[in-house]
Motif scaffolding. Structure first.
Motif, PDB file in Angstrom:
ATOM      1  N   MET A   1       7.014   4.796   3.041  1.00  0.00           N
ATOM      2  CA  MET A   1       6.238   4.818   1.819  1.00  0.00           C
ATOM      3  C   MET A   1       4.765   4.895   2.194  1.00  0.00           C
ATOM      4  O   MET A   1       4.313   4.189   3.081  1.00  0.00           O
ATOM      5  CB  MET A   1       6.515   3.564   0.993  1.00  0.00           C
ATOM      6  N   ARG A   2       4.038   5.756   1.519  1.00  0.00           N
ATOM      7  CA  ARG A   2       2.598   5.916   1.709  1.00  0.00           C
ATOM      8  C   ARG A   2       1.865   5.336   0.511  1.00  0.00           C
ATOM      9  O   ARG A   2       2.290   5.503  -0.624  1.00  0.00           O
ATOM     10  CB  ARG A   2       2.242   7.404   1.815  1.00  0.00           C
ATOM     11  N   LEU A   3       0.749   4.682   0.777  1.00  0.00           N
ATOM     12  CA  LEU A   3      -0.077   4.133  -0.295  1.00  0.00           C
ATOM     13  C   LEU A   3      -1.500   4.626  -0.105  1.00  0.00           C
ATOM     14  O   LEU A   3      -2.092   4.461   0.966  1.00  0.00           O
ATOM     15  CB  LEU A   3      -0.048   2.604  -0.276  1.00  0.00           C
ATOM     16  N   ASP A   4      -2.039   5.257  -1.133  1.00  0.00           N
ATOM     17  CA  ASP A   4      -3.425   5.733  -1.136  1.00  0.00           C
ATOM     18  C   ASP A   4      -4.146   4.967  -2.242  1.00  0.00           C
ATOM     19  O   ASP A   4      -3.960   5.241  -3.420  1.00  0.00           O
ATOM     20  CB  ASP A   4      -3.453   7.237  -1.405  1.00  0.00           C
ATOM     21  N   TRP A   5      -4.923   3.990  -1.864  1.00  0.00           N
ATOM     22  CA  TRP A   5      -5.573   3.051  -2.778  1.00  0.00           C
ATOM     23  C   TRP A   5      -7.053   3.374  -2.807  1.00  0.00           C
ATOM     24  O   TRP A   5      -7.744   3.148  -1.817  1.00  0.00           O
ATOM     25  CB  TRP A   5      -5.326   1.642  -2.261  1.00  0.00           C
ATOM     26  N   ARG A   6      -7.567   3.886  -3.912  1.00  0.00           N
ATOM     27  CA  ARG A   6      -8.973   4.289  -4.004  1.00  0.00           C
ATOM     28  C   ARG A   6      -9.651   3.621  -5.182  1.00  0.00           C
ATOM     29  O   ARG A   6     -10.054   4.278  -6.127  1.00  0.00           O
ATOM     30  CB  ARG A   6      -9.079   5.803  -4.121  1.00  0.00           C
ATOM     31  N   LEU A   7      -9.782   2.326  -5.097  1.00  0.00           N
ATOM     32  CA  LEU A   7     -10.487   1.587  -6.144  1.00  0.00           C
ATOM     33  C   LEU A   7     -11.789   1.063  -5.568  1.00  0.00           C
ATOM     34  O   LEU A   7     -11.882   0.759  -4.382  1.00  0.00           O
ATOM     35  CB  LEU A   7      -9.623   0.443  -6.683  1.00  0.00           C
ATOM     36  N   ASP A   8     -12.778   0.952  -6.421  1.00  0.00           N
ATOM     37  CA  ASP A   8     -14.122   0.636  -5.953  1.00  0.00           C
ATOM     38  C   ASP A   8     -14.517  -0.828  -6.139  1.00  0.00           C
ATOM     39  O   ASP A   8     -15.679  -1.175  -6.001  1.00  0.00           O
ATOM     40  CB  ASP A   8     -15.136   1.533  -6.667  1.00  0.00           C
TER      41      ASP A   8
END
Length: 106
Positions: A1-8
């Protein structure tokens, strides 16, 4: 599983965060339980309008139908109640993509 988390770091309203969790949880569960997926990707971030997006893609057998069962149709209702959109793309043999866009104050 891949997770791309782009929160600021900006806080999310509780109802938005909870709905995002339910979208991801249901989509990942479906990929494992029903689609026989071997790869699952989850991307979370904010778009140019500041809305939260949650996208889950799998390489499973596809053919997901929100009209069968209550999980995906329940997600559509939950997302719509917040003024958001839920798109499901699921071609038989081609995997499934679940995309939610949830408006939230910046």
């Amino acid at each position: 599983m891949r997770l791309d988390w782009r929160l600021d770091g900006r806080p999310l309203p509780d109802d938005i965060a909870t709905t995002a969790y339910y979208v991801a949880s249901e989509a990942v569960t479906n990929a494992v339980k029903h689609a026989e997926a071997t790869s699952i990707g989850v991307a979370v971030g904010r778009n140019e309008d500041g809305a939260l997006y949650v996208t889950i893609r799998d390489d499973g057998r596809g053919g997901a139908d929100p009209g069968r069962g209550s999980g995906l149709s329940g997600l559509k209702d939950r997302v719509a109640a917040l003024g958001g959109l839920l798109h499901i793309t699921s071609t038989p043999g081609g995997g499934t993509t679940v995309e939610a866009v949830l408006p939230c104050a910046s």
